[in-house]
Design a protein around this motif. Structure first.
Motif, PDB file in Angstrom:
ATOM      1  N   SER A  33      12.153  25.205  30.377  1.00  0.00           N
ATOM      2  CA  SER A  33      12.301  25.717  31.850  1.00  0.00           C
ATOM      3  C   SER A  33      12.263  26.949  31.972  1.00  0.00           C
ATOM      4  O   SER A  33      12.429  28.021  31.176  1.00  0.00           O
ATOM      5  N   VAL A  34      11.966  27.729  33.255  1.00  0.00           N
ATOM      6  CA  VAL A  34      11.968  29.016  33.413  1.00  0.00           C
ATOM      7  C   VAL A  34      13.319  29.305  33.739  1.00  0.00           C
ATOM      8  O   VAL A  34      14.038  29.027  34.553  1.00  0.00           O
ATOM      9  N   TRP A  35      13.748  30.492  33.179  1.00  0.00           N
ATOM     10  CA  TRP A  35      15.212  31.003  33.253  1.00  0.00           C
ATOM     11  C   TRP A  35      15.363  32.229  34.126  1.00  0.00           C
ATOM     12  O   TRP A  35      16.276  32.447  34.781  1.00  0.00           O
ATOM     13  N   LYS A  36      14.076  32.771  34.088  1.00  0.00           N
ATOM     14  CA  LYS A  36      14.221  34.217  35.063  1.00  0.00           C
ATOM     15  C   LYS A  36      12.636  34.565  34.980  1.00  0.00           C
ATOM     16  O   LYS A  36      11.917  34.420  34.218  1.00  0.00           O
ATOM     17  N   VAL A  37      12.526  35.222  36.350  1.00  0.00           N
ATOM     18  CA  VAL A  37      11.059  35.900  36.562  1.00  0.00           C
ATOM     19  C   VAL A  37      11.154  37.049  37.376  1.00  0.00           C
ATOM     20  O   VAL A  37      12.097  37.276  38.261  1.00  0.00           O
ATOM     21  N   LEU A  38      10.400  37.885  36.642  1.00  0.00           N
ATOM     22  CA  LEU A  38      10.237  39.401  36.977  1.00  0.00           C
ATOM     23  C   LEU A  38       8.903  39.556  37.315  1.00  0.00           C
ATOM     24  O   LEU A  38       7.988  38.767  37.429  1.00  0.00           O
ATOM     25  N   SER A  39       8.362  40.778  37.631  1.00  0.00           N
ATOM     26  CA  SER A  39       6.989  41.283  38.419  1.00  0.00           C
ATOM     27  C   SER A  39       6.379  41.102  36.686  1.00  0.00           C
ATOM     28  O   SER A  39       5.288  41.031  37.231  1.00  0.00           O
ATOM     29  N   ARG A  40       6.710  41.765  35.696  1.00  0.00           N
ATOM     30  CA  ARG A  40       5.683  41.727  34.742  1.00  0.00           C
ATOM     31  C   ARG A  40       6.073  40.778  33.496  1.00  0.00           C
ATOM     32  O   ARG A  40       5.701  41.016  32.391  1.00  0.00           O
ATOM     33  N   SER A  41       7.047  39.896  33.621  1.00  0.00           N
ATOM     34  CA  SER A  41       7.773  39.213  32.650  1.00  0.00           C
ATOM     35  C   SER A  41       8.202  38.008  33.070  1.00  0.00           C
ATOM     36  O   SER A  41       8.919  37.874  34.246  1.00  0.00           O
ATOM     37  N   VAL A  42       8.479  36.999  32.286  1.00  0.00           N
ATOM     38  CA  VAL A  42       9.393  35.698  32.732  1.00  0.00           C
ATOM     39  C   VAL A  42      10.151  35.417  31.233  1.00  0.00           C
ATOM     40  O   VAL A  42       9.498  35.451  30.124  1.00  0.00           O
ATOM     41  N   VAL A  43      11.056  34.600  31.526  1.00  0.00           N
ATOM     42  CA  VAL A  43      12.088  34.242  30.251  1.00  0.00           C
ATOM     43  C   VAL A  43      12.100  32.670  30.519  1.00  0.00           C
ATOM     44  O   VAL A  43      12.445  32.116  31.630  1.00  0.00           O
ATOM     45  N   VAL A  44      11.745  31.848  29.532  1.00  0.00           N
ATOM     46  CA  VAL A  44      12.043  30.517  29.309  1.00  0.00           C
ATOM     47  C   VAL A  44      12.865  30.142  28.307  1.00  0.00           C
ATOM     48  O   VAL A  44      13.247  30.872  27.552  1.00  0.00           O
ATOM     49  N   ASN A  45      13.327  29.070  28.550  1.00  0.00           N
ATOM     50  CA  ASN A  45      14.272  28.763  27.577  1.00  0.00           C
ATOM     51  C   ASN A  45      14.312  27.112  27.242  1.00  0.00           C
ATOM     52  O   ASN A  45      13.455  26.227  28.117  1.00  0.00           O
ATOM     53  N   TRP A  46      14.762  26.357  26.324  1.00  0.00           N
ATOM     54  CA  TRP A  46      14.795  25.061  25.698  1.00  0.00           C
ATOM     55  C   TRP A  46      15.950  24.826  25.070  1.00  0.00           C
ATOM     56  O   TRP A  46      16.591  25.499  24.618  1.00  0.00           O
ATOM     57  N   ASN A  47      15.951  23.340  24.628  1.00  0.00           N
ATOM     58  CA  ASN A  47      17.070  22.918  23.910  1.00  0.00           C
ATOM     59  C   ASN A  47      16.470  23.162  22.305  1.00  0.00           C
ATOM     60  O   ASN A  47      15.235  22.830  22.006  1.00  0.00           O
ATOM     61  N   ARG A  48      17.418  23.420  21.654  1.00  0.00           N
ATOM     62  CA  ARG A  48      16.878  23.781  19.875  1.00  0.00           C
ATOM     63  C   ARG A  48      16.519  22.142  19.420  1.00  0.00           C
ATOM     64  O   ARG A  48      17.515  21.191  19.769  1.00  0.00           O
ATOM     65  N   ILE A  49      15.611  22.043  18.561  1.00  0.00           N
ATOM     66  CA  ILE A  49      15.166  21.032  17.748  1.00  0.00           C
ATOM     67  C   ILE A  49      15.571  21.397  16.510  1.00  0.00           C
ATOM     68  O   ILE A  49      15.041  22.433  15.787  1.00  0.00           O
ATOM     69  N   ASP A  50      16.452  20.454  15.882  1.00  0.00           N
ATOM     70  CA  ASP A  50      16.991  20.675  14.494  1.00  0.00           C
ATOM     71  C   ASP A  50      15.910  20.755  13.158  1.00  0.00           C
ATOM     72  O   ASP A  50      15.884  21.498  12.347  1.00  0.00           O
ATOM     73  N   ASP A  51      14.989  19.882  13.608  1.00  0.00           N
ATOM     74  CA  ASP A  51      13.856  19.770  12.399  1.00  0.00           C
ATOM     75  C   ASP A  51      12.811  20.668  12.594  1.00  0.00           C
ATOM     76  O   ASP A  51      12.189  20.747  11.839  1.00  0.00           O
ATOM     77  N   ALA A  52      12.936  21.644  13.714  1.00  0.00           N
ATOM     78  CA  ALA A  52      11.674  22.459  13.874  1.00  0.00           C
ATOM     79  C   ALA A  52      11.580  23.611  12.699  1.00  0.00           C
ATOM     80  O   ALA A  52      12.753  24.177  12.498  1.00  0.00           O
ATOM     81  N   ASP A  53      10.519  23.849  12.395  1.00  0.00           N
ATOM     82  CA  ASP A  53      10.182  25.025  11.345  1.00  0.00           C
ATOM     83  C   ASP A  53      10.123  26.278  12.374  1.00  0.00           C
ATOM     84  O   ASP A  53      10.604  27.249  12.092  1.00  0.00           O
ATOM     85  N   PHE A  54       9.359  26.275  13.464  1.00  0.00           N
ATOM     86  CA  PHE A  54       9.367  27.459  14.554  1.00  0.00           C
ATOM     87  C   PHE A  54       8.935  26.760  16.044  1.00  0.00           C
ATOM     88  O   PHE A  54       8.534  25.459  15.959  1.00  0.00           O
ATOM     89  N   TYR A  55       8.780  27.349  16.813  1.00  0.00           N
ATOM     90  CA  TYR A  55       8.297  27.198  18.193  1.00  0.00           C
ATOM     91  C   TYR A  55       6.831  28.008  18.422  1.00  0.00           C
ATOM     92  O   TYR A  55       7.051  29.080  17.931  1.00  0.00           O
TER      93      TYR A  55
END
Length: 126
Positions: A33-55
């Motif tokens: 989901s979108v956590w924060k929106v600004l004029s030149r950036s956005v912040v997104v977040n998500w739930n961690r996946i234990d098996d993930a090597d990276f995103y």
């Protein structure tokens, strides 16, 4: 000369194929989901996946339709600021978790987000 496959060879083929197919299944990233929106950036977040090597995060400018930015994010991270965006512009943001060398952006619903306009401070006019 006809070749005859042994029952063991056929069984072995199906077992290996089944394991390979299971390991290629993309993992869905939960609560992206979108956590924060600004004029030149956005912040997104998500739930961690234990098996993930990276995103991986892709940013697509909606009016152009092609990827303008791809970010690689550490496996322990669950929030990312995407900077360098244009004000008052619509973007599509996609995420995938790299698990066992498989990363499929289509496994997750994309986010649509529009950056805010650039605001000038009152002091800028004085």
């Amino acid at each position: 000369m006809k070749k005859v496959l042994s029952l063991a060879a056929v069984f072995s083929f199906f077992v290996v194929s089944s394991v390979a197919a299971q390991s290629e299944v993309a993992v869905e990233v939960q609560n992206f989901s979108v956590w924060k929106v600004l004029s030149r950036s956005v912040v997104v977040n998500w739930n961690r996946i234990d098996d993930a090597d990276f995103y991986k995060i892709q940013v697509i400018r909606s009016d152009e339709g092609h990827v303008i930015k791809t970010l690689k994010v550490n496996k322990k991270t669950t929030k990312k600021k995407i900077a360098g965006l244009a004000p008052e512009t619509s973007y599509i943001v996609k995420i995938c978790a790299m698990v066992s060398e498989v990363c499929n952006f289509d496994a997750n619903a994309p986010l649509s987000v529009s950056t805010k306009p650039l605001f000038l401070l009152k002091d800028d006019f004085e």
